[in-house]
Design a protein around this motif. Structure first.
Motif, PDB file in Angstrom:
ATOM      1  N   CYS A 126       0.850  -1.185   0.000  1.00 38.15           N
ATOM      2  CA  CYS A 126       0.000   0.000   0.000  1.00 38.15           C
ATOM      3  C   CYS A 126       0.892   1.243   0.000  1.00 38.15           C
ATOM      4  CB  CYS A 126      -0.896  -0.005   1.238  1.00 38.15           C
ATOM      5  SG  CYS A 126      -1.948   1.455   1.377  1.00 38.15           S
ATOM      6  N   LYS A 127       0.622   2.141  -0.927  1.00 36.76           N
ATOM      7  CA  LYS A 127       1.450   3.334  -1.101  1.00 36.76           C
ATOM      8  C   LYS A 127       0.827   4.579  -0.481  1.00 36.76           C
ATOM      9  CE  LYS A 127       3.026   1.103  -5.245  1.00 36.76           C
ATOM     10  NZ  LYS A 127       2.409  -0.154  -4.831  1.00 36.76           N
ATOM     11  N   TRP A 128      -0.112   4.386   0.464  1.00 36.11           N
ATOM     12  CA  TRP A 128      -0.774   5.520   1.102  1.00 36.11           C
ATOM     13  C   TRP A 128       0.232   6.265   1.980  1.00 36.11           C
ATOM     14  CZ3 TRP A 128      -5.515   7.376   0.123  1.00 36.11           C
ATOM     15  CH2 TRP A 128      -6.021   8.361   0.975  1.00 36.11           C
ATOM     16  N   CYS A 157       1.937   3.248   4.294  1.00 34.71           N
ATOM     17  CA  CYS A 157       1.216   2.184   4.984  1.00 34.71           C
ATOM     18  C   CYS A 157       1.952   0.843   4.858  1.00 34.71           C
ATOM     19  CB  CYS A 157      -0.200   2.087   4.424  1.00 34.71           C
ATOM     20  SG  CYS A 157      -1.155   0.695   5.041  1.00 34.71           S
ATOM     21  N   SER A 181      -1.510  -4.497  -0.863  1.00 38.19           N
ATOM     22  CA  SER A 181      -2.440  -3.692  -1.652  1.00 38.19           C
ATOM     23  C   SER A 181      -3.464  -4.586  -2.344  1.00 38.19           C
ATOM     24  CB  SER A 181      -1.692  -2.847  -2.686  1.00 38.19           C
ATOM     25  OG  SER A 181      -0.989  -3.680  -3.574  1.00 38.19           O
ATOM     26  N   LYS A 226      -4.777  -2.099  -7.587  1.00 42.76           N
ATOM     27  CA  LYS A 226      -4.882  -0.796  -6.924  1.00 42.76           C
ATOM     28  C   LYS A 226      -3.581  -0.503  -6.182  1.00 42.76           C
ATOM     29  CE  LYS A 226      -9.443  -0.295  -7.499  1.00 42.76           C
ATOM     30  NZ  LYS A 226     -10.022   0.606  -8.418  1.00 42.76           N
ATOM     31  N   TYR A 238      -3.382   0.824  -3.204  1.00 45.49           N
ATOM     32  CA  TYR A 238      -3.616   0.904  -1.766  1.00 45.49           C
ATOM     33  C   TYR A 238      -4.220  -0.382  -1.204  1.00 45.49           C
ATOM     34  CZ  TYR A 238      -3.363   5.843  -3.092  1.00 45.49           C
ATOM     35  OH  TYR A 238      -2.975   7.046  -3.619  1.00 45.49           O
ATOM     36  N   CYS A 239      -4.159  -0.518   0.139  1.00 44.34           N
ATOM     37  CA  CYS A 239      -4.803  -1.630   0.844  1.00 44.34           C
ATOM     38  C   CYS A 239      -6.321  -1.392   0.848  1.00 44.34           C
ATOM     39  CB  CYS A 239      -4.259  -1.735   2.270  1.00 44.34           C
ATOM     40  SG  CYS A 239      -4.648  -0.302   3.311  1.00 44.34           S
ATOM     41  N   HIS A 274      -7.492   1.934   2.610  1.00 41.09           N
ATOM     42  CA  HIS A 274      -7.139   3.171   1.908  1.00 41.09           C
ATOM     43  C   HIS A 274      -7.834   3.273   0.555  1.00 41.09           C
ATOM     44  CE1 HIS A 274      -3.683   3.368   4.871  1.00 41.09           C
ATOM     45  NE2 HIS A 274      -4.408   4.457   5.072  1.00 41.09           N
ATOM     46  N   ALA A 326      -9.732   6.512  -0.880  1.00 42.08           N
ATOM     47  CA  ALA A 326      -9.229   7.147  -2.096  1.00 42.08           C
ATOM     48  C   ALA A 326     -10.204   7.092  -3.262  1.00 42.08           C
ATOM     49  CB  ALA A 326      -7.909   6.489  -2.504  1.00 42.08           C
TER      50      ALA A 326
END
Length: 116
Positions: free
Chosen positions: A71-73, A86, A90, A94, A96-97, A100, A104
């Motif tokens: 996850c790139k949040w 985070c 992910s 996507k 994000y997890c 997130h 998003a």
């Protein structure tokens, strides 16, 4: 008779301040505006509670540790050492997890309704 002024060598440039860790370099210089973040009024209470719970167990990874499966949040102020991503697994396709993604990717109609 013209006077000749000797040329002095240039002063060496001051050394740049070192970051606390080579992996935690400043991404946004201090004083620069941060990217827009959704405000609490734009996020459903359920999604906000889910995000807060997820961030308690997040992996807290650096930019250099991100992969296509993490996850790139972003969390925190990028201009400080207390900035991390985070890092939880992910969702397929996507960035994000699950928690997130819920924050998003919201339908426009739901966002408009909450603003009223």
């Amino acid at each position: 008779d013209a006077k000749v002024t000797p040329i002095r060598p240039a002063e060496p440039a001051p050394a740049a301040p070192q970051a606390a860790s080579p992996l935690r370099k400043q991404i946004v210089p201090a004083g620069q505006p941060l990217p827009p973040q959704p405000s609490a009024g734009e996020i459903s209470p359920e999604a906000l509670a889910s995000v807060r719970e997820v961030e308690k167990r997040a992996r807290k990874i650096t930019l250099m540790e991100l992969t296509e499966r993490t996850c790139k949040w972003p969390i925190g102020d990028p201009a400080t050492d207390d900035f991390w991503f985070c890092g939880l697994p992910s969702q397929a396709g996507k960035p994000y997890c699950d928690a997130h993604v819920g924050v998003a990717f919201q339908p426009m109609s739901a966002r408009r309704d909450r603003r009223r």
